[in-house]
Design a protein around this motif. Structure first.
Motif, mmCIF file in Angstrom:
data_model
loop_
_atom_site.group_PDB
_atom_site.id
_atom_site.type_symbol
_atom_site.label_atom_id
_atom_site.label_comp_id
_atom_site.label_asym_id
_atom_site.label_seq_id
_atom_site.Cartn_x
_atom_site.Cartn_y
_atom_site.Cartn_z
ATOM 1 N N VAL A 189 0.837 -1.201 0.000
ATOM 2 C CA VAL A 189 0.000 0.000 0.000
ATOM 3 C C VAL A 189 0.874 1.254 0.000
ATOM 4 O O VAL A 189 0.671 2.189 -0.792
ATOM 5 C CB VAL A 189 -0.952 -0.019 1.212
ATOM 6 N N VAL A 190 1.859 1.287 0.896
ATOM 7 C CA VAL A 190 2.726 2.469 1.000
ATOM 8 C C VAL A 190 3.546 2.654 -0.264
ATOM 9 O O VAL A 190 3.658 3.778 -0.799
ATOM 10 C CB VAL A 190 3.631 2.342 2.239
ATOM 11 N N ASN A 191 4.127 1.578 -0.780
ATOM 12 C CA ASN A 191 4.923 1.690 -2.014
ATOM 13 C C ASN A 191 4.043 2.136 -3.188
ATOM 14 O O ASN A 191 4.494 2.899 -4.053
ATOM 15 C CB ASN A 191 5.590 0.359 -2.326
ATOM 16 N N GLY A 192 2.790 1.665 -3.200
ATOM 17 C CA GLY A 192 1.893 2.099 -4.269
ATOM 18 C C GLY A 192 1.575 3.579 -4.194
ATOM 19 O O GLY A 192 1.486 4.264 -5.220
ATOM 20 N N SER A 202 2.003 8.841 6.069
ATOM 21 C CA SER A 202 2.013 8.437 7.475
ATOM 22 C C SER A 202 0.997 7.327 7.676
ATOM 23 O O SER A 202 0.009 7.228 6.939
ATOM 24 C CB SER A 202 1.689 9.618 8.402
ATOM 25 N N ILE A 203 1.247 6.476 8.685
ATOM 26 C CA ILE A 203 0.324 5.398 9.058
ATOM 27 C C ILE A 203 0.006 5.559 10.529
ATOM 28 O O ILE A 203 0.904 5.507 11.375
ATOM 29 C CB ILE A 203 0.924 4.008 8.793
ATOM 30 N N TYR A 232 -6.000 0.731 10.108
ATOM 31 C CA TYR A 232 -4.800 1.453 9.723
ATOM 32 C C TYR A 232 -5.205 2.635 8.837
ATOM 33 O O TYR A 232 -5.740 2.448 7.749
ATOM 34 C CB TYR A 232 -3.836 0.532 8.985
ATOM 35 N N THR A 233 -4.934 3.840 9.322
ATOM 36 C CA THR A 233 -5.266 5.057 8.586
ATOM 37 C C THR A 233 -4.003 5.575 7.909
ATOM 38 O O THR A 233 -3.053 5.986 8.592
ATOM 39 C CB THR A 233 -5.842 6.131 9.521
ATOM 40 N N VAL A 234 -3.992 5.538 6.591
ATOM 41 C CA VAL A 234 -2.837 5.966 5.807
ATOM 42 C C VAL A 234 -3.168 7.324 5.199
ATOM 43 O O VAL A 234 -4.157 7.465 4.474
ATOM 44 C CB VAL A 234 -2.501 4.940 4.706
ATOM 45 N N LEU A 235 -2.338 8.315 5.495
ATOM 46 C CA LEU A 235 -2.486 9.655 4.932
ATOM 47 C C LEU A 235 -1.355 9.892 3.949
ATOM 48 O O LEU A 235 -0.188 9.641 4.275
ATOM 49 C CB LEU A 235 -2.469 10.719 6.040
#
Length: 297
Positions: A189-192, A202-203, A232-235
């Motif tokens: 998710v982060v790499n995408g 941020s997570i 998990y809240t990804v901004l």
């Protein structure tokens, strides 16, 4: 013609109320089996039952009773004597735990204070050495807090978990609970998001940098050795609408969509006008060195 006297029925005895319960009545009246009753009678006739007859037997029985009473009394006395000592040791142990807990809390506060001071000095060093690019360097390194438009992605475990079948890529992770988000899922998710044009991520309030690591410890997900709790809240700060579309059409976005369709992983993505991300708690570079320009003669 003489008449016959009327025939009168002979009165019968009234029926017992428990006549229909003959089996229970028999059990109650003969609670002791005949064989046991006969054996008890023979033993009583032979003089083998009851209290001991001889003086030696009586003295032995009395000595046994006195010894049993003595053991019980000594045990009770020891328990009464040891009770205050045990209670005192328990109170001392509780006090020691409280003191150590307070010490650990104070040390954690000191660590947080020192970490803030280190972060402030790092940001000052970046500002002093970066020239006009100091702000950009601070944003890209995660050393400063940022805000701006972007996307908010909430990822949560499935309500009902299922077990993957043979040949399933999630089966190879060694976990049977395939409805739970794993560290490698968050990595994708982060790499995408980075690949889709995110400028800061941020997570759960934990700022990610180029040195951040997403790992697993049992069932927990760690970001820079700090455990995260679902959801998990990804901004991600960036061009909100464009960033969201690019991520959802990317390989990693389609992977997340497959998790939602096949395993019930819950996801929700929205475009936000203003997101605020904190600075990373620490930015430590161990190997990279800046390139110094040599003056020309």
């Amino acid at each position: 013609m003489p008449q016959q006297p009327p025939v009168r029925s002979t009165p019968t005895r009234p029926r017992r109320p428990d006549a229909s319960m003959s089996l229970l009545t028999n059990v109650m009246d003969h609670s002791l089996d005949d064989g046991y009753a006969e054996a008890a009678a023979r033993k009583q006739a032979a003089g083998g039952g009851g209290m001991p007859k001889t003086l030696r037997a009586k003295l032995g029985l009395a000595a046994g009773l006195v010894l049993a009473a003595l053991v019980v009394t000594v045990g009770a006395a020891q328990a009464r004597v040891a009770a205050p000592a045990v209670a005192k040791e328990r109170e001392e142990l509780i006090d020691r735990i409280d003191r150590e807990t307070a010490t650990a809390d104070n040390l954690e506060e000191s660590i947080d204070t020192l970490r803030d001071e280190v972060g402030t000095r790092q940001r000052e060093a970046l500002r002093d050495s970066g020239g006009d690019r100091s702000t950009l360097v601070g944003i890209l390194s995660g050393a400063v807090a940022v805000h701006g438009p972007g996307v908010k992605l909430v990822v949560n475990d499935a309500k009902d978990t299922t077990t993957g079948g043979d040949g399933n890529p999630r089966r190879t992770t060694g976990f049977s609970d395939t409805g739970r988000i794993r560290d490698r899922d968050m990595q994708r998710v982060v790499n995408g998001l980075w690949g889709s044009g995110a400028e800061a991520v941020s997570i759960n309030g934990q700022r990610l940098t180029a040195l951040s690591a997403i790992r697993a410890a049992g069932d927990a997900i760690l970001v820079d050795n700090r455990p995260l709790v679902p959801p998990y809240t990804v901004l991600a700060v960036g061009d909100g609408k464009r960033l969201g579309n690019r991520f959802q059409n990317s390989v990693d976005g389609l992977y997340l969509h497959a998790l939602q369709e096949n395993y019930g992983i819950r996801t929700a993505i929205s475009v936000e006008d203003d997101l605020r991300l904190p600075a990373a708690p620490r930015v430590i570079v161990r190997s990279a060195q800046p390139i110094t320009e040599k003056g020309t003669s």
